[in-house]
Design an enzyme around this catalytic site. Structure first.
Site, PDB file in Angstrom:
ATOM      1  N   ASN A   7      31.772  44.555  43.544  1.00  0.00           N
ATOM      2  CA  ASN A   7      33.134  44.045  43.774  1.00  0.00           C
ATOM      3  C   ASN A   7      33.525  43.171  42.592  1.00  0.00           C
ATOM      4  OD1 ASN A   7      35.472  42.893  44.702  1.00  0.00           O
ATOM      5  ND2 ASN A   7      34.526  41.758  46.388  1.00  0.00           N
ATOM      6  N   LYS A   9      36.303  41.866  41.958  1.00  0.00           N
ATOM      7  CA  LYS A   9      37.286  40.838  42.356  1.00  0.00           C
ATOM      8  C   LYS A   9      38.426  40.738  41.320  1.00  0.00           C
ATOM      9  CE  LYS A   9      33.633  38.495  44.826  1.00  0.00           C
ATOM     10  NZ  LYS A   9      33.181  37.290  45.493  1.00  0.00           N
ATOM     11  N   HIS A  93      37.062  41.846  53.546  1.00  0.00           N
ATOM     12  CA  HIS A  93      36.255  40.926  52.727  1.00  0.00           C
ATOM     13  C   HIS A  93      36.628  39.487  53.078  1.00  0.00           C
ATOM     14  CE1 HIS A  93      34.651  38.762  49.290  1.00  0.00           C
ATOM     15  NE2 HIS A  93      33.836  39.784  49.132  1.00  0.00           N
ATOM     16  N   GLU A  95      37.097  36.933  51.374  1.00  0.00           N
ATOM     17  CA  GLU A  95      38.148  36.316  50.546  1.00  0.00           C
ATOM     18  C   GLU A  95      39.535  36.785  50.980  1.00  0.00           C
ATOM     19  OE1 GLU A  95      36.382  37.251  46.755  1.00  0.00           O
ATOM     20  OE2 GLU A  95      34.766  35.852  47.226  1.00  0.00           O
ATOM     21  N   GLU A 165      28.029  39.762  55.134  1.00  0.00           N
ATOM     22  CA  GLU A 165      28.160  38.798  54.047  1.00  0.00           C
ATOM     23  C   GLU A 165      28.388  37.406  54.615  1.00  0.00           C
ATOM     24  OE1 GLU A 165      29.495  40.663  50.175  1.00  0.00           O
ATOM     25  OE2 GLU A 165      31.311  40.527  51.360  1.00  0.00           O
ATOM     26  N   GLY A 171      29.283  33.903  46.324  1.00  0.00           N
ATOM     27  CA  GLY A 171      29.690  33.204  45.102  1.00  0.00           C
ATOM     28  C   GLY A 171      29.133  31.798  44.983  1.00  0.00           C
ATOM     29  N   SER A 211      25.510  36.435  46.849  1.00  0.00           N
ATOM     30  CA  SER A 211      24.660  36.009  45.737  1.00  0.00           C
ATOM     31  C   SER A 211      23.445  36.908  45.530  1.00  0.00           C
ATOM     32  CB  SER A 211      24.242  34.539  45.913  1.00  0.00           C
ATOM     33  OG  SER A 211      25.402  33.701  45.941  1.00  0.00           O
TER      34      SER A 211
HETATM   35  C1  PEP Z   1      31.115  39.541  47.370  1.00  0.00           C
HETATM   36  O1  PEP Z   1      32.141  39.311  46.785  1.00  0.00           O
HETATM   37  O2  PEP Z   1      31.140  40.397  48.268  1.00  0.00           O
HETATM   38  C2  PEP Z   1      29.898  38.826  46.993  1.00  0.00           C
HETATM   39  C3  PEP Z   1      28.836  39.008  47.727  1.00  0.00           C
HETATM   40  O3  PEP Z   1      29.954  37.997  45.900  1.00  0.00           O
HETATM   41  P1  PEP Z   1      28.693  37.292  45.143  1.00  0.00           P
HETATM   42  O4  PEP Z   1      27.671  38.390  44.903  1.00  0.00           O
HETATM   43  O5  PEP Z   1      29.255  36.758  43.890  1.00  0.00           O
HETATM   44  O6  PEP Z   1      28.158  36.258  46.063  1.00  0.00           O
END
Ligand code: PEP
Length: 251
Positions: A7, A9, A93, A95, A165, A171, A211
């Site tokens: 992703n 973003k 997601h 976000e 997630e 992040g 992460s």
């Molecule tokens: C994500 O955006 O789905 C995500 C898991 O981001 P990150 O790997 O940066 O934590």
């Protein structure tokens, strides 16, 4: 087969997106040990798709609008994304839920739109830190799942992928431990079994996201109920994303 999503973003520009896609084509374009899909910014979808066309790396959009067309300024519908070359879409997601107010009901509408227009969905679910610390993780995930999957049969859901997630791990550099992730994935799979049956739940791929980096990917994906990863930050570096996809292949 495990599946790893990247992703991107709201990062990069046209040049850097094309470069990243070209690098991934070189490193993963004929790799078949795990499925890999990237989610570039919608503005660069066509160009990224062209760079990856004919390779084994799929391309998707980060979000879709619930409706197919109309007066919804800035919306990108499922048919529009498909005509630009997307075969996958993220749905729900965290976000989107946090920054754009996507409710469970809105996420359900988007999931229906994806299925109706032939985009393969990755449905994202996850609890906040407060929800985990107050012992509500399982309830929150069940609520998110039940609302999204309401009225959909196993046949209609087809290639659905789930991404667990934890919001506190996205992040932040903090990753759920393999034990925490495995325990949660197992409870999600058990819940899916109760609603959609054993065969569907066993075949369902559940990614872990939060992460994931080259150094922790293998350990997470070695867990029996973790079938891949959804990767944010580390998907912006071709070497890191390639190494995570390769780790997914070994499981
Ligand atoms: C994500 O955006 O789905 C995500 C898991 O981001 P990150 O790997 O940066 O934590």
């Amino acid at each position: 087969m495990n599946i790893v999503g990247g992703n991107w973003k709201m990062n990069g520009d046209l040049a850097s997106s094309e470069t990243l896609a070209a690098e991934l084509r070189r490193s993963l374009g004929s790799h078949h040990g795990a499925e890999a899909v990237v989610f570039p910014p919608a503005a660069f979808l066509v160009q990224v798709q062209r760079k990856l066309a004919g390779s084994s790396v799929g391309v998707g959009v980060q979000d879709i609008h619930p409706y197919a067309k109309g007066a919804y300024t800035s919306g990108i519908s499922a048919p529009m994304a498909a005509s630009a070359g997307a075969t996958w879409t993220l749905v729900g997601h965290s976000e989107r839920r946090t920054w754009f107010g996507d409710s469970d009901a809105r996420v359900a509408e988007k999931l229906h739109a994806a299925l109706e227009h032939g985009l393969k969905p990755i449905l994202c679910i996850g609890e906040t830190l407060d929800e985990r610390q107050s012992g509500r993780t399982v309830d929150v995930l069940r609520r998110q799942l039940d609302t999204a999957l309401d009225g959909l049969t196993a046949a209609a859901l087809g290639d659905l992928v789930l991404a667990y997630e934890p919001v506190w791990a996205i992040g932040t550099g903090v990753t759920a431990s393999p034990q925490q992730a495995q325990e949660t994935h197992a409870s999600v799979r058990a819940h899916v079994t109760s609603g959609l049956g054993d065969a569907f739940a066993r075949a369902l791929r559940i990614q872990y996201g939060g992460s994931v980096k080259p150094h922790n990917a293998a350990e997470l994906m070695a867990c029996p109920d973790i079938d891949g990863a959804l990767v944010g930050g580390a998907s912006l570096k071709a070497l890191d994303f390639t190494s995570i996809v390769r780790a997914a292949s070994k499981q």
